[in-house]
Design an enzyme around this catalytic site. Structure first.
Site, mmCIF file in Angstrom:
data_model
loop_
_atom_site.group_PDB
_atom_site.id
_atom_site.type_symbol
_atom_site.label_atom_id
_atom_site.label_comp_id
_atom_site.label_asym_id
_atom_site.label_seq_id
_atom_site.Cartn_x
_atom_site.Cartn_y
_atom_site.Cartn_z
ATOM 1 C CG ASP A 34 53.013 -3.715 -34.934
ATOM 2 O OD1 ASP A 34 51.919 -3.735 -34.316
ATOM 3 O OD2 ASP A 34 53.167 -3.091 -35.996
ATOM 4 C CD GLN A 35 52.707 -4.558 -27.591
ATOM 5 O OE1 GLN A 35 52.034 -3.966 -26.760
ATOM 6 N NE2 GLN A 35 52.561 -5.863 -27.819
ATOM 7 C CD GLU A 36 50.539 -0.392 -36.395
ATOM 8 O OE1 GLU A 36 49.398 -0.715 -36.773
ATOM 9 O OE2 GLU A 36 51.466 -0.166 -37.177
ATOM 10 N NE ARG A 93 53.830 15.890 -13.390
ATOM 11 C CZ ARG A 93 54.348 14.796 -12.844
ATOM 12 N NH1 ARG A 93 55.048 14.894 -11.739
ATOM 13 N NH2 ARG A 93 54.146 13.609 -13.377
ATOM 14 C CD GLN A 94 56.849 17.292 -20.688
ATOM 15 O OE1 GLN A 94 57.434 17.747 -21.662
ATOM 16 N NE2 GLN A 94 56.665 15.990 -20.503
ATOM 17 C CG HIS A 127 50.531 20.922 -12.951
ATOM 18 N ND1 HIS A 127 50.868 20.633 -11.649
ATOM 19 C CD2 HIS A 127 51.544 21.699 -13.425
ATOM 20 C CE1 HIS A 127 52.022 21.194 -11.354
ATOM 21 N NE2 HIS A 127 52.452 21.838 -12.411
ATOM 22 C CE LYS A 190 58.471 21.696 -4.970
ATOM 23 N NZ LYS A 190 57.709 20.671 -5.712
ATOM 24 N NE ARG A 192 60.754 20.115 -8.796
ATOM 25 C CZ ARG A 192 60.170 18.993 -8.371
ATOM 26 N NH1 ARG A 192 60.838 17.883 -8.323
ATOM 27 N NH2 ARG A 192 58.905 19.006 -8.008
#
Ligand code: R5P
Length: 310
Positions: A34-36, A93-94, A127, A190, A192
């Protein structure tokens, strides 16, 4: 000292073990149906100084989870100290709330790594340097700049070279390279307008006839980079080369870079290069194995890490 690796960048881990002249720690990191994720450390680590190398690169969440579970396995196996080595720390980046009701995911990920049982963190070109403060455990942020500067000096004629930051936020990073290679500095202003889109507005500094070296921490979609390259060439730069630490290069980024007017994009192996990256005609990869390996060595020996950058 023992070094273990998740599945994100085994090539880098193996190079580091060659530098350190130690074998790679034996661990099984696999998936259930199950990808665990299931982890089994296959050697005794009781009382050992353990390092776990894992970049939280694509697929970011799987690689993050592998790291957390490996740390938990080592902790429960009585490792004396666990250092999470993240050559690329995703989610960085968060690092602030861009709007109301949004998370600060970099802080959440830092909490998760600490809660899993890491005693220290070793990372590369965060970052934003202040993300170190998101961890309540000692965190060393390495800089790729010595590796990049050496390559610039070996590969390029430094006459008429200008180091360029592709945005205002990257000026400190660009200045560090400009200082090492004794070059001038320029900045692309720049704006955004919408998330995921980048727009180049203005170049601050004279780049006419110059060989520009764009410096950044991350190339993801390649938008920032290719737009900055166009802006510089449009106002008379002779050539544009980019030196970027983390080659995230998601989606069609490699195609975008190969079709761009960039002379060359140089990245590091903080993220394991895909075969598309390896065969791209204008992308080259430098290794940070020696840099990260030496930082691991110094951490284990309780020696200064910052003096690596003197
Ligand atoms: C932004 O602040 C970062 O330093 C990079 O410039 C950005 O993440 C690059 O992303 P992309 O390649 O998608 O423009």
């Amino acid at each position: 000292m023992k070094l273990f690796a998740g599945n994100s960048n085994r090539a880098l881990a193996e190079q580091i073990t060659r530098y350190l002249e130690i074998p790679l720690g034996r661990a099984n990191v696999r998936r259930f149906a199950d990808q665990e994720i299931f982890v089994e450390i296959l050697e005794n680590v009781r009382g050992e100084d353990c390092f776990v190398l894992q970049s939280t690169s694509y697929p970011a969440n799987d690689h993050l989870m592998e790291l957390l579970i490996m740390i938990d396995a080592l902790k429960r196996a009585s490792a004396r100290r666990i250092t999470a080595v993240l050559p690329y720390f995703g989610y960085a980046r968060q690092d602030r709330k861009p709007g109301p009701r949004t998370p600060i995911s970099a802080k959440l990920v830092a909490n998760m790594i600490t809660t899993a049982g890491a005693d220290r963190v070793l990372t590369l070109d965060l970052h934003a340097a202040q993300i170190q403060g998101f961890f309540d455990i000692p965190t060393d942020n390495l800089f790729a700049v010595p590796v990049l500067a050496r390559d610039v000096k070996e590969s390029y004629d430094l006459d008429h070279t200008v180091v360029v930051s592709p945005d205002v936020g990257g000026v400190v990073r660009a200045r560090a390279l400009a200082k090492r290679i004794e070059a001038r500095l320029a900045i692309v202003d720049k704006r955004r307008e919408r998330p995921g889109e980048s727009e180049v507005m203005n170049v601050i500094g004279d780049v006419t006839g110059a060989n520009c070296i764009l410096v950044d921490d991350i190339v993801d979609s390649g938008g920032t980079l290719c737009n900055a390259a166009d802006a510089l060439l449009d106002i008379g730069a002779a050539s544009v080369t980019a030196y970027i630490t983390h080659g995230v290069l998601s989606g069609g980024a490699v195609a975008r870079v190969t079709a761009s007017r960039l002379k060359e994009l140089v990245i590091t192996d903080s993220i394991q290069p895909t075969s598309a990256v390896e065969t791209a005609h204008n992308i080259r990869v430098l290794s940070v194995a020696e840099l990260v390996g030496e930082a691991i060595n110094r951490t284990a020996l309780e020696k200064s890490v910052s003096s690596l950058f003197d």
